[in-house]
Design a protein around this motif. Structure first.
Motif, PDB file in Angstrom:
ATOM      1  N   ILE A 285       0.955  -1.193   0.221  1.00  0.00           N
ATOM      2  CA  ILE A 285       0.051   0.072  -0.135  1.00  0.00           C
ATOM      3  C   ILE A 285       0.825   1.283  -0.017  1.00  0.00           C
ATOM      4  N   LEU A 286       2.071   1.273   0.887  1.00  0.00           N
ATOM      5  CA  LEU A 286       2.856   2.325   0.887  1.00  0.00           C
ATOM      6  C   LEU A 286       3.563   2.622  -0.416  1.00  0.00           C
ATOM      7  N   GLU A 287       3.977   1.659  -1.132  1.00  0.00           N
ATOM      8  CA  GLU A 287       4.587   1.826  -2.370  1.00  0.00           C
ATOM      9  C   GLU A 287       3.588   2.101  -3.505  1.00  0.00           C
ATOM     10  N   ASP A 288       2.502   1.619  -3.563  1.00  0.00           N
ATOM     11  CA  ASP A 288       1.248   1.924  -4.479  1.00  0.00           C
ATOM     12  C   ASP A 288       0.878   3.381  -4.413  1.00  0.00           C
ATOM     13  N   SER A 289       1.015   4.004  -3.217  1.00  0.00           N
ATOM     14  CA  SER A 289       0.258   5.328  -2.843  1.00  0.00           C
ATOM     15  C   SER A 289       1.343   6.344  -2.665  1.00  0.00           C
ATOM     16  N   ASN A 290       2.567   5.887  -2.688  1.00  0.00           N
ATOM     17  CA  ASN A 290       3.924   6.999  -2.505  1.00  0.00           C
ATOM     18  C   ASN A 290       3.754   7.395  -1.190  1.00  0.00           C
ATOM     19  N   GLY A 291       3.193   6.414  -0.032  1.00  0.00           N
ATOM     20  CA  GLY A 291       2.996   6.840   1.346  1.00  0.00           C
ATOM     21  C   GLY A 291       1.790   7.611   1.777  1.00  0.00           C
ATOM     22  N   MET A 292       1.022   7.798   0.992  1.00  0.00           N
ATOM     23  CA  MET A 292      -0.228   8.405   1.372  1.00  0.00           C
ATOM     24  C   MET A 292      -1.613   7.543   1.724  1.00  0.00           C
ATOM     25  N   ALA A 293      -0.924   6.283   1.896  1.00  0.00           N
ATOM     26  CA  ALA A 293      -2.198   5.282   2.341  1.00  0.00           C
ATOM     27  C   ALA A 293      -1.361   4.359   2.808  1.00  0.00           C
ATOM     28  N   LYS A 294      -1.971   3.759   3.969  1.00  0.00           N
ATOM     29  CA  LYS A 294      -1.445   2.715   4.998  1.00  0.00           C
ATOM     30  C   LYS A 294      -2.485   1.659   5.228  1.00  0.00           C
ATOM     31  N   LEU A 295      -2.243   0.346   5.686  1.00  0.00           N
ATOM     32  CA  LEU A 295      -3.086  -0.460   6.170  1.00  0.00           C
ATOM     33  C   LEU A 295      -3.622  -0.197   7.403  1.00  0.00           C
ATOM     34  N   ASP A 296      -5.097  -0.288   7.606  1.00  0.00           N
ATOM     35  CA  ASP A 296      -5.474   0.005   8.824  1.00  0.00           C
ATOM     36  C   ASP A 296      -5.626  -1.314   9.613  1.00  0.00           C
ATOM     37  N   SER A 297      -6.525  -2.098   9.062  1.00  0.00           N
ATOM     38  CA  SER A 297      -6.768  -3.437   9.626  1.00  0.00           C
ATOM     39  C   SER A 297      -7.464  -4.413   8.624  1.00  0.00           C
ATOM     40  N   VAL A 298      -7.719  -5.592   8.983  1.00  0.00           N
ATOM     41  CA  VAL A 298      -8.710  -6.501   8.311  1.00  0.00           C
ATOM     42  C   VAL A 298     -10.116  -6.310   9.123  1.00  0.00           C
ATOM     43  N   ASP A 336     -11.796 -18.811  14.378  1.00  0.00           N
ATOM     44  CA  ASP A 336     -10.956 -19.310  13.559  1.00  0.00           C
ATOM     45  C   ASP A 336     -10.229 -18.089  12.726  1.00  0.00           C
ATOM     46  N   PHE A 337     -11.454 -17.131  12.136  1.00  0.00           N
ATOM     47  CA  PHE A 337     -10.819 -15.986  11.304  1.00  0.00           C
ATOM     48  C   PHE A 337      -9.977 -15.102  12.036  1.00  0.00           C
ATOM     49  N   VAL A 338     -10.419 -14.877  13.412  1.00  0.00           N
ATOM     50  CA  VAL A 338      -9.655 -13.885  14.171  1.00  0.00           C
ATOM     51  C   VAL A 338      -8.177 -14.359  14.458  1.00  0.00           C
ATOM     52  N   LEU A 339      -8.244 -15.556  14.821  1.00  0.00           N
ATOM     53  CA  LEU A 339      -6.781 -16.210  15.123  1.00  0.00           C
ATOM     54  C   LEU A 339      -5.998 -16.224  13.613  1.00  0.00           C
ATOM     55  N   ASN A 340      -6.510 -16.416  12.713  1.00  0.00           N
ATOM     56  CA  ASN A 340      -5.698 -16.614  11.338  1.00  0.00           C
ATOM     57  C   ASN A 340      -5.244 -15.136  11.040  1.00  0.00           C
ATOM     58  N   PHE A 341      -5.980 -14.224  11.069  1.00  0.00           N
ATOM     59  CA  PHE A 341      -5.670 -12.890  10.822  1.00  0.00           C
ATOM     60  C   PHE A 341      -4.550 -12.125  11.922  1.00  0.00           C
ATOM     61  N   HIS A 342      -4.807 -12.796  13.136  1.00  0.00           N
ATOM     62  CA  HIS A 342      -4.041 -12.279  14.096  1.00  0.00           C
ATOM     63  C   HIS A 342      -2.482 -12.749  14.093  1.00  0.00           C
ATOM     64  N   ASN A 343      -2.555 -14.159  13.675  1.00  0.00           N
ATOM     65  CA  ASN A 343      -1.236 -14.482  13.560  1.00  0.00           C
ATOM     66  C   ASN A 343      -0.418 -14.204  12.191  1.00  0.00           C
ATOM     67  N   ARG A 344      -1.338 -13.534  11.551  1.00  0.00           N
ATOM     68  CA  ARG A 344      -0.521 -13.079  10.135  1.00  0.00           C
ATOM     69  C   ARG A 344      -0.162 -11.557  10.521  1.00  0.00           C
ATOM     70  N   GLY A 345      -0.284 -11.141  11.771  1.00  0.00           N
ATOM     71  CA  GLY A 345       0.069  -9.732  12.249  1.00  0.00           C
ATOM     72  C   GLY A 345      -0.874  -8.610  11.855  1.00  0.00           C
ATOM     73  N   PHE A 346      -2.064  -9.042  11.289  1.00  0.00           N
ATOM     74  CA  PHE A 346      -2.997  -7.949  11.091  1.00  0.00           C
ATOM     75  C   PHE A 346      -3.672  -7.389  12.478  1.00  0.00           C
ATOM     76  N   ARG A 347      -3.915  -6.119  12.497  1.00  0.00           N
ATOM     77  CA  ARG A 347      -4.883  -5.690  13.465  1.00  0.00           C
ATOM     78  C   ARG A 347      -6.238  -6.130  12.803  1.00  0.00           C
ATOM     79  N   ILE A 348      -7.156  -6.424  13.831  1.00  0.00           N
ATOM     80  CA  ILE A 348      -8.643  -6.809  13.378  1.00  0.00           C
ATOM     81  C   ILE A 348      -9.605  -5.757  13.884  1.00  0.00           C
TER      82      ILE A 348
END
Length: 555
Positions: A285-298, A336-348
């Motif tokens: 996201i940072l690369e695609d947006s030249n730093g103007m957008a970021k990941l918030d969460s899943v 199961d969904f929450v644990l999957n995303f949590h383990n992949r480092g996402f904020r939920i």
């Protein structure tokens, strides 16, 4: 010596730093704050400033400078789409007949085979006191597809042509997490409850051409910056929405910093971003947006809307003791969904309006955090309208943040009291003071287009808790003005993991500001929503200036 390309003088600067410092003069260079002074301090420092050739100087003549507003949950993408759709909202639509009339007017204006799309109808504000049905929409056309969304965005109504295109008939089974409305004879009445039911229609709705979409985004984003918003979270992003956001940023359609909440399905198997962990997706996201957008969460959903009677409550709805609302996922599936995303480092971030949904979300978060402990996760719950004291205490214990949909107090407060929740539960809706007393990290949001985009309105609602009928709903849950300001600035930065760069006015932070006609902490609290935004600044550049009001002297 200090290089300066923006100098702001004679300002009432509310820094919202840890000491709640006030100041009068500010300087920035290349988009970052380099100096903050009182008038007396500035006299000593002025000779050390080196103004760039094209430096801007603003004399605010006593106007108030605050950090740019941060709205942590809204839907810019949907709001932009609404600009090209039929407005079905109330109070100007008093009846289903009014909605039908406006749809017919659109049909006659664009008499072709394209879809007729509408937004914002509210069955509880219509004199009919019901949802429109396929029969109502068929009066407009049975040959042209018609789709209108409820104000909550959790319900929609379609005509017979849409059901035909989607190949949905009376034999269809209700999907998990949603259902189809039916009449007394078990025939489909065209009402679709929750995204699970609406999803069978979505794929048939054609997207606007890119050029049209960019025009709509430009107009919509201008509305946002005119309200002083400098950082904005789109709370439901899929692959198509992502591509549009990146194009809008790349083409400089709007200047806001974007935080993107990705719908969970695009991160699952066969989803467009299935192979990404949180760091990899954020880097993309940072690369695609030249730093103007970021990941918030899943983003996950665990119930619907209280005003749509689909929010999942522990106790029944006040108006119908047989209704409790619905959970979207079985508990094990959510876990199961929450644990999957949590383990992949996402904020939920999980949508939860009703207290039963909130309890279910907390159970899933607890399971993930105890199975795979992680510090500073900042998992969050969206809306949190009916959280109990025990729910809030649980959130504090597990460091789970809240983003409160405070505007409900005004727009639906009376109906929460009289129809949906009853007097006792309605008094505690959006329990800000309890959250604040616990030291819970929380923010306010508009959920635009569910309610209009306006941080000052949200602050007004949090401070006054006045309904559209003029009643105070939840006196004990009011917060003070300065705290409310922080909930849409520095608390938003903390929720976004952005506190090192934005949210307060401090040396080294980004030069993102809103300039207000008056000081919200010094006026009658009931007038806060009426304060004008004079200008909005992002990266040290003026991106909006109120031409009707004298902002400043520009040199």
């Amino acid at each position: 010596m200090m290089n300066v390309d923006l100098l702001i003088r004679n300002a009432n600067i509310i820094t919202l730093d840890a000491q709640n410092t006030r100041a009068n003069v500010l300087a920035s260079y290349r988009g970052r704050i380099v100096g903050i002074w009182s008038k007396g301090e500035f006299k000593q420092a002025e000779d050390s400033l080196v103004l760039e050739v094209n430096a801007k100087e603003l004399d605010l003549n006593g106007a108030t400078l605050i950090p740019g507003f941060i709205d942590t949950h809204n839907h810019l993408f949907v709001y932009a789409l609404n600009k090209a759709q039929v407005d079905c909202s109330s109070p100007h639509n008093k009846s289903i007949a009014d909605i039908v009339y406006n749809l017919e007017a659109f049909h006659k204006k664009r008499d072709d085979n394209s879809w007729i799309l509408g937004f914002g109808y509210d069955d509880t504000m219509l004199i009919d006191n019901r949802h429109p049905t396929r029969e109502d929409l068929d009066k407009v056309s049975t040959d042209r597809p018609i789709f209108i969304r409820h104000i909550s965005n959790h319900i929609a109504v379609v005509n017979s042509k849409v059901l035909e295109l989607a190949n949905i008939d009376a034999s269809v089974n209700d999907p998990e997490g949603g259902h189809y409305g039916r009449d007394a004879a078990n025939n489909l009445n065209g009402v679709l409850y929750e995204h699970a039911a609406m999803s069978f229609v979505y794929d048939h709705i054609p997207a606007p051409l890119k050029e049209e979409f960019m025009d709509l985004i430009r107009i919509a984003a201008q509305d946002y910056v005119e309200q002083g918003i400098t950082t904005n979270t789109d709370a439901a992003v899929g692959q198509a929405e992502y591509d549009i956001h990146i194009d809008a940023i790349s083409d400089q359609i709007h200047p806001m910093r974007m935080r993107l909440m990705f719908m969970y399905n695009v991160l699952l198997e066969d989803g467009f971003f299935e192979k990404y962990d949180a760091n990899q997706l954020n880097q993309k996201i940072l690369e695609d947006s030249n730093g103007m957008a970021k990941l918030d969460s899943v983003k996950l959903f665990q119930d619907g809307s209280i005003q749509g009677l689909t929010g999942a409550l522990r106790q029944p709805y006040y108006s119908d003791q047989s209704l409790y609302g619905d959970l979207i996922f079985p508990q094990q599936t959510l876990n199961d969904f929450v644990l999957n995303f949590h383990n992949r480092g996402f904020r939920i971030a999980t949508h939860g309006n009703g207290d039963r949904a909130i309890g279910s979300i907390l159970e899933a978060y607890q399971h993930a955090l105890e199975t795979s402990p992680r510090s500073d996760h900042r998992h969050r719950i969206e809306h949190v309208q009916t959280a109990t004291p025990d729910d809030l205490k649980f959130m504090k214990d597990y460091q789970i943040a809240a983003s409160f949909f405070i505007n409900h107090i005004y727009f639906w407060g009376d109906r929460h009291k009289n129809i949906f929740l009853g007097p006792e539960r309605a008094e505690r809706i959006n329990p800000l003071k309890e959250a604040d007393d616990l030291g819970l990290l929380y923010t306010l949001h508009s959920d635009c287009p569910v309610t209009p985009i306006s941080p000052l309105f949200s602050i007004w609602a949090a401070v006054n808790r006045v309904t559209s009928g003029g009643h105070v709903l939840g006196e004990a849950q009011k917060i003070d003005v300065e705290t409310a300001l922080k909930s849409m600035t520095i608390y938003g930065a903390l929720l976004n993991f952005d506190e090192q760069d934005i949210g307060s006015i401090e040396i080294g932070k980004l030069a993102d500001f809103a300039i207000l006609e008056k000081d919200p902490t010094a006026v009658d609290p009931m007038t806060i929503k009426d304060i004008h935004i004079l200008a909005t600044i992002i990266n040290g550049e003026i991106v909006f200036e109120n031409k009707e009001l004298a902002l400043s002297k520009l040199k």
